[in-house]
Design an enzyme around this catalytic site. Structure first.
Site, PDB file in Angstrom:
ATOM      1  CB  VAL A  39      -0.978   0.044   1.193  1.00  0.00           C
ATOM      2  CG1 VAL A  39      -2.012  -1.064   1.092  1.00  0.00           C
ATOM      3  CG2 VAL A  39      -0.238   0.004   2.528  1.00  0.00           C
TER       4      VAL A  39
ATOM      5  N   GLY B 226       4.425  -5.778   5.924  1.00  0.00           N
ATOM      6  CA  GLY B 226       3.026  -6.145   5.749  1.00  0.00           C
ATOM      7  C   GLY B 226       2.116  -5.218   6.530  1.00  0.00           C
TER       8      GLY B 226
ATOM      9  CE  LYS C  66      10.518  -3.496   5.429  1.00  0.00           C
ATOM     10  NZ  LYS C  66       9.150  -3.054   5.114  1.00  0.00           N
TER      11      LYS C  66
END
EC number: 6.3.3.3
Length: 225
Positions: free
Chosen positions: A14, A119, A38
């Site tokens: 997204v 995710g 990350k």
């Protein structure tokens, strides 16, 4: 004390990284020493230097500090699947203590740290531990990225409620145009702005190629955080 934020999305693909890069650019322009983090990434390419994840590389490029790749992304997996599946297959457990120590190290160098998840909100890191559990443990304010498309309103509200149910601060949200705006785009935006209980920090426009490399910080109003 460093400002710290966690970026999650209504789903995978997204635009979390696009939004994260825009936020890092905006924070750098505001004069902060910035670092992207990350902690867990799956879906990586083999390089002469080892596995490299494109999202983590984008965060590394958009950080104002010069950071080693392993500092930005301590857990890297090749297969693009849920981290708990590939880590179990490879016999490499994802330890929350390692994730947290990596965050502490960045906090000592930067005064504005952005952590990007993998995710969606409840992505499992093991059979008993999710990304949401770690964020709750760290008490990180959350920025929600909404991919503006059919179905996004429901996904956004479910995620926002889950974040608040965990007792966390939903600091803001970013709209990401994952496709060229359709005829209902304005109505989606109006509804999302009304229903999400946090300020709209900005909207990243549809960019067909390499949006994470674009100068998108100008679309973010950092003063709302």
């Amino acid at each position: 004390m460093s400002k710290r934020y966690f970026v999650t999305g209504t789903d995978t693909e997204v635009g979390k990284t696009v939004a994260s890069c825009a936020l890092l650019q905006a924070a750098k322009a505001a004069g902060y020493r910035t670092a992207g983090y990350k902690p867990v990434a799956s879906g990586s390419e083999k390089t002469p230097e080892g596995l490299r994840n494109s999202d983590a590389l984008a965060l590394q490029r958009n950080s104002s500090l010069q950071l080693d790749y392993a500092t930005v992304n301590p857990y890297t997996f090749a297969e693009p699947t849920s981290p708990h599946i590939i880590s179990a297959q490879e016999g490499r457990s994802i330890e929350s203590s390692v994730m947290s120590s990596g965050l502490r190290a960045l906090e000592q160098q930067a005064d504005w740290v952005l952590v990007e998840g993998a995710g969606g909100w409840f992505t499992p890191l093991s059979d008993t531990f999710t990304f949401a559990d770690w964020v709750t443990q760290e008490q990180l304010p959350v920025i929600l990225v909404v991919g503006v498309k059919l179905g996004c309103i429901n996904h956004a509200m479910l995620t926002a409620q889950a974040i608040q149910h965990a007792g966390l601060t939903l600091a803001g949200w970013v709209a990401n145009d994952v496709t060229p705006p359709g005829k209902r785009h304005a109505e989606y935006m109006t509804t999302l702005t009304r229903m999400i209980p946090a300020p709209l920090l900005g909207e990243s426009p549809w960019l067909a190629e390499n949006p994470e490399n674009a100068a998108t910080g100008k679309y973010i109003n950092l003063a709302l955080l």
